[in-house]
Design a protein around this motif. Structure first.
Motif, mmCIF file in Angstrom:
data_model
loop_
_atom_site.group_PDB
_atom_site.id
_atom_site.type_symbol
_atom_site.label_atom_id
_atom_site.label_comp_id
_atom_site.label_asym_id
_atom_site.label_seq_id
_atom_site.Cartn_x
_atom_site.Cartn_y
_atom_site.Cartn_z
ATOM 1 N N THR B 28 0.931 -1.145 0.116
ATOM 2 C CA THR B 28 -0.039 0.173 0.020
ATOM 3 C C THR B 28 0.746 1.216 0.056
ATOM 4 O O THR B 28 0.541 2.406 -0.487
ATOM 5 C CB THR B 28 -0.744 0.112 1.022
ATOM 6 N N TYR B 64 -7.200 2.011 8.342
ATOM 7 C CA TYR B 64 -8.085 1.028 7.285
ATOM 8 C C TYR B 64 -7.555 0.768 6.063
ATOM 9 O O TYR B 64 -8.245 -0.060 5.426
ATOM 10 C CB TYR B 64 -9.404 1.707 7.353
ATOM 11 N N SER B 65 -6.476 1.300 5.582
ATOM 12 C CA SER B 65 -5.984 0.799 4.369
ATOM 13 C C SER B 65 -5.047 -0.152 4.461
ATOM 14 O O SER B 65 -4.663 -0.809 3.280
ATOM 15 C CB SER B 65 -5.225 2.152 3.601
ATOM 16 N N LEU B 67 -3.791 -3.918 4.307
ATOM 17 C CA LEU B 67 -4.227 -5.178 3.893
ATOM 18 C C LEU B 67 -4.260 -6.382 4.845
ATOM 19 O O LEU B 67 -4.601 -7.524 4.709
ATOM 20 C CB LEU B 67 -3.523 -5.511 2.645
ATOM 21 N N LEU B 68 -3.493 -6.040 6.043
ATOM 22 C CA LEU B 68 -3.054 -7.066 7.095
ATOM 23 C C LEU B 68 -2.175 -8.232 6.265
ATOM 24 O O LEU B 68 -2.647 -9.369 6.641
ATOM 25 C CB LEU B 68 -4.485 -7.741 7.706
ATOM 26 N N CYS B 69 -1.547 -7.977 5.248
ATOM 27 C CA CYS B 69 -0.944 -9.002 4.331
ATOM 28 C C CYS B 69 0.311 -9.636 5.300
ATOM 29 O O CYS B 69 0.662 -10.599 4.821
ATOM 30 C CB CYS B 69 -0.692 -8.425 3.177
ATOM 31 N N ALA B 70 0.729 -8.659 6.193
ATOM 32 C CA ALA B 70 2.036 -9.216 6.897
ATOM 33 C C ALA B 70 3.214 -9.317 6.339
ATOM 34 O O ALA B 70 4.175 -9.841 6.935
ATOM 35 C CB ALA B 70 1.664 -10.388 7.580
ATOM 36 N N PRO B 83 0.418 -6.359 11.880
ATOM 37 C CA PRO B 83 -1.123 -6.621 11.475
ATOM 38 C C PRO B 83 -1.954 -6.600 12.839
ATOM 39 O O PRO B 83 -3.028 -5.900 12.701
ATOM 40 C CB PRO B 83 -1.136 -7.831 10.841
#
Lengths: 475, 111, 322
Positions: B28, B64-65, B67-70, B83
């Motif tokens: 992001t 809130y942007s 992705l919690l993709c870690a 995350p």
């Protein structure tokens, strides 16, 4: 001046979506890796030299300070908005404008990350060789302004050796846009302004475009990882390697305990049998095995215990020969964190230092550092680019403990004295910023050259008469 | 309970050394409009919020942007569970601003 | 504006989940229609649990298409806000229609998973109308309390049906059941395994006639959160499919951008485009194993590129489906 007025004025000048005075956002653009918190009044995201010029004109007219930022990874405090002012973040100016193999240059905007640039160049078989440890995020503009170096420094030098020409915005009434230097490798354009800007840490002018020299990627690099029980032996090996009519691609050193900690932090199965030396030599593939054998012999002859080799860079990667060296930073922070695990309310800070001594005096430097460790009681992690004498000793301390902070300061002072006493320098590739102003003075003083500070001060005044660019840094 | 969450967030985010290495892998921040869209920005915004900072427009974008993709966790030398920090910070915001009730026991949230 | 948008969108998802069981308006029948002609047992201690994410995604796609429009349209946003109180009927009938083609893809993927499990002699039952949504989106959005309510509902259903073990089908549901439910629900005692884990050890080797080469896209929630990278490769290789690794692969995989598609559609799209570009430079066939990845990457792909779910591809190669 009031924050909202600045936002309104700047929005009108360059566009609303390029300006923010959001309080939370200002906070993150006010910080740096040294733990300082500055005072950004607004953060501006220019997308062109014209944007930069307009902001400069405005700041000049209204006496507002400007702090240029790349990715804010400076370890010298170079990009901190020390006094209230505008942070000019170059993160949106990140285009690679031209790659010219025939002219041996790449033309870029300052916000491009070094690794991203190298990713593009690699597809053509070329590279930009300056590789600071932070190259995955460090920007070209930041590297220019901090005079960055890296692992390949002994062979390829630092930023000052790779910048051909710069587009600059000057902090004057008109925010003048000028171009200094040439597109050609040879260039005698009067006084060398380009090299004055390299390492000036955003205090003289704002870099908005750069022509950088590029060089072919080596066909491959052979790698040897060796461990020496005796430090003198390791240094002897280095001296020997450096006198064999080759210029190693990398020549990296980790002190024994540091290597052990680093190896442990990544669960490496490599035996740490002493101080670590990592040698890489760029060769043609056909010559790989010959060089490997030759290097192995030199290392063993000088007392290396465990030697592991690889005939190509890919093989070295596969076998994890770089892993211990690469994990140095993670290991440093891990050790520091673990040390303060049981201390309530600890703010663990890492002090990563950056001295250099002539390689012939490295043994003295390492011994001196060990004495400092005893004297001040900090666990010192020690590694560096031994090929050019650049050492990065580091300590961890609890910034919330005034006594410890004081001791860390004393360690730092002694370290500076050590570097100076060994004919070295106090900053090799991190810059002066805030952290090293006093150290710089002491270095020049020891050389009977304090007069140079006065000259630097005058140069600053010539470029920046109203002192709006990154005030309080370097000089 | 809010205070417990806040103090956990503060403790975790205070570990950040601001090295910025996390930004190399964050999807992001590469395409977002500023550093608030990267892990270092997020962690420091959460730190700011845990010290009674305001939920500004950009603070919310930052939270809130994600992705919690870690991906960032692969690079963090301070070993921050980035995350989880973001998720818990969202949870704190939801409690105070999105009529989310507070029944969930704190241990479950941050264990 | 952004704050209001955020609050409304998050609120809509929560309200809908709590009222209807799903974060987007849809009919319960859509959840299990895929199983129609498979005759899967309704009872049994090992149950296939889809968590409804594959079924929901086509509706999310339509919702996102609307959100992309309302993001900058205040009036429409407020209408949606009112709409949510009328819950499913209003939104379904007036705004949200999932593409028929897209719904069918999801159905086929789930069908493929069931057929693959069957082929590997795995005994399992299916939950049909009790195949509830796991609430994972609420968890990710930090709506812990609402998530807990949904999780309790799911757990109670499992217990009521005497289920001891569930086989999950997507990375998000797998993660939330394996790693989060036990934290939120006392004495959570359901064994959880993804269908890829089950198949990885049981799938029979089959040589394929066609030399199929595909590039693999690891989902973050398998590769990074659960360290599950070999299982999907085993399943592909066992079916004679050659797997090519992209630059960012395994635990270094790159996110598809999907998780923020509702709140940041434009940013999400850019991230997806970047990833598709990287993957398609390796092979024109991209294999996904997560409904969110599938949706988000498909949205931006070019005509020459095919994106296919792992289960569907493998089932086809093995002749289980057309």
């Amino acid at each position: 001046m009031e924050r909202t007025k600045i936002a309104r004025d700047l929005s009108r000048l360059i566009g609303k979506n390029k300006v923010s005075v959001d309080e939370a956002l200002l906070r993150i653009y006010s910080k740096d890796p040294l733990g300082n918190v500055g005072k950004a009044l607004a953060v501006v995201f220019p997308i062109s030299s014209n944007d930069v010029s307009k902001v400069v004109q405005y700041a000049y007219e209204n006496d507002i300070k400007i702090y240029a930022q790349g990715s804010s990874t400076s370890l010298a405090g170079s990009s901190l908005p020390l006094e209230a002012g505008i942070v000019l973040s170059f993160e949106r100016m990140k285009r690679v404008l031209e790659i010219s193999l025939v002219n041996s240059y790449v033309f870029v905007e300052p916000g491009v990350r070094i690794d991203d640039l190298n990713f593009e160049l690699a597809s053509k078989g070329y590279m930009f060789p300056v590789d600071p440890a932070s190259s995955s995020v460090a920007t070209v503009g930041g590297a220019i302004n901090s005079g960055a170096g890296g692992m390949r420094g002994a062979k390829y030098g630092t930023m000052r050796d790779w910048v051909l020409g710069l587009e600059l915005v000057l902090p004057d009434e008109r925010g003048s846009i000028v171009f200094s230097g040439c597109k050609t490798l040879k260039c005698r354009q009067g006084y060398d302004i380009v090299r004055l800007i390299v390492g000036s840490e955003g205090t003289l002018a704002l870099v908005t475009k750069a022509y950088l020299k590029i060089t072919p990627l080596p066909e491959t690099v052979i790698v040897a990882l060796a461990f020496f029980p005796k430090l003198e032996d390791l240094m002897e090996a280095v001296v020997n390697i450096k006198t064999q009519r080759i210029q190693p691609y990398i020549l990296e050193f980790l002190e024994k305990k540091t290597a052990e900690i680093a190896a442990k932090s990544i669960n490496s199965n490599i035996n740490i049998e002493g101080h670590m030396l990592l040698v890489g030599i760029d060769v043609n593939r056909e010559a790989g095995s010959r060089y490997v054998e030759w290097m192995k012999k030199i290392l063993i002859r000088h007392g290396a215990r465990e030697v592991q080799t690889a005939e190509s860079w890919e093989e070295a990667e596969e076998r994890g020969l770089f892993n211990i060296r690469r994990s140095l930073f993670v290991a440093q922070s891990k050790i520091a964190r673990e040390h303060y695990k049981n201390v309530k309310d600890a703010k663990v800070m890492l002090l990563i230092e950056d001295i250099a001594v002539p390689p012939s005096r490295l043994v003295e430097a390492v011994e001196g550092l060990k004495e400092l460790e005893k004297k001040h009681g900090f666990i010192t992690m020690l590694g560096g680019h031994v090929g050019d004498g650049n050492l990065h000793p580091s300590i961890g301390f609890n910034a919330l403990d005034p006594k410890e902070s004081k001791r860390a300061e004393e360690w730092f002072k002694d370290l500076i004295d050590l570097a100076i006493s060994l004919d070295g320098t106090v900053s090799s590739e991190h810059g002066i910023g805030l952290a090293k102003k006093d150290a710089l003075r002491r270095e020049l003083d020891a050389r009977g050259s304090v007069k140079l500070l006065e000259i630097m001060g005058n140069i600053k005044k010539v470029f920046d008469p109203k002192n709006i660019l990154n005030p309080g840094k370097v000089v | 309970m809010n205070n417990n969450l806040k103090s956990w967030l503060k403790k975790e985010t205070s570990k950040c050394m601001f090295c910025g290495f996390c930004e190399a892998l964050c999807p992001t921040v590469r395409f977002g409009s500023h550093r608030g869209y990267g892990p270092r920005g997020r962690i420091n915004i959460v730190l700011y919020l845990s010290e009674e900072g305001k939920y500004t427009h950009e603070a919310l974008n930052s939270l809130y942007s994600c992705l919690l993709c870690a991906a960032c966790t692969l690079k963090c030398p301070a070993n921050i569970d980035i995350p989880e920090v973001i998720r818990v910070a969202r949870s704190l915001y939801a409690r105070n601003n999105l009529k989310e009730k507070e029944e969930v026991v704190i241990e479950k949230e941050v264990s | 504006m952004r704050k209001r948008f955020l609050n409304i969108v998050v609120d809509i998802m929560r309200e809908l989940t709590l009222k209807t069981g799903y974060p987007v308006p849809m009919n319960r029948g859509d959840i299990y229609s895929w199983a129609q002609d498979l005759d899967i047992e309704t009872k049994g201690p090992i149950a296939l649990y889809t968590g409804a994410l594959y079924q929901i995604m086509p509706y999310i796609e339509s919702l996102v298409a609307i959100l992309e429009k309302v993001e900058n349209n205040r009036a429409l946003l407020e209408i949606m806000n009112i709409g949510k109180h009328l819950a499913s009927s209003f939104l379904t009938k007036s705004l949200l229609r999932a593409s028929h083609k897209r719904v069918k893809i999801s159905r086929n993927i789930l069908k493929a998973i069931a057929l693959l499990l069957r082929e590997a002699d795995v005994n399992f039952s299916y939950l049909y109308k009790d195949d509830l949504y796991s609430g994972v989106l609420l968890y990710d959005l930090g709506l812990s309390e609402s998530f807990l309510r949904q999780a309790r509902k799911v757990y109670r259903t499992f217990k009521d049906r005497g289920i001891k073990k569930v086989i999950t089908v997507d990375p998000h549901t797998t993660y939330v059941l394996k790693n989060v439910y036990p934290k939120f629900i006392d004495n959570f005692d359901i064994e959880v395994q993804s269908y890829l884990e089950v198949l990885s050890s049981r799938i029979k080797k089959k040589e394929s006639k066609t030399k199929l080469e595909v590039v693999i896209h690891d989902p973050c929630f398998y590769a990074r959160y659960q360290n599950m990278v070999e299982e999907p490769r085993n399943v592909l290789k066992a079916s004679g499919i050659k797997v090519i690794e992209p630059k960012r692969s395994r635990k270094f995989t790159a996110c598809c951008g999907g998780p923020i598609e509702a709140l940041y559609p434009e940013l999400s799209r850019k991230i997806a485009m970047d990833r598709v570009k990287e993957l398609s430079s390796i092979s024109n066939v991209i294999v996904t194993m997560c409904p969110i990845c599938f949706s988000n990457l498909s949205k931006v792909k070019t005509k020459e590129v095919e994106i296919i779910d792992l289960a569907l591809l493998v089932a086809r190669v093995r002749g289980l489906m057309r």
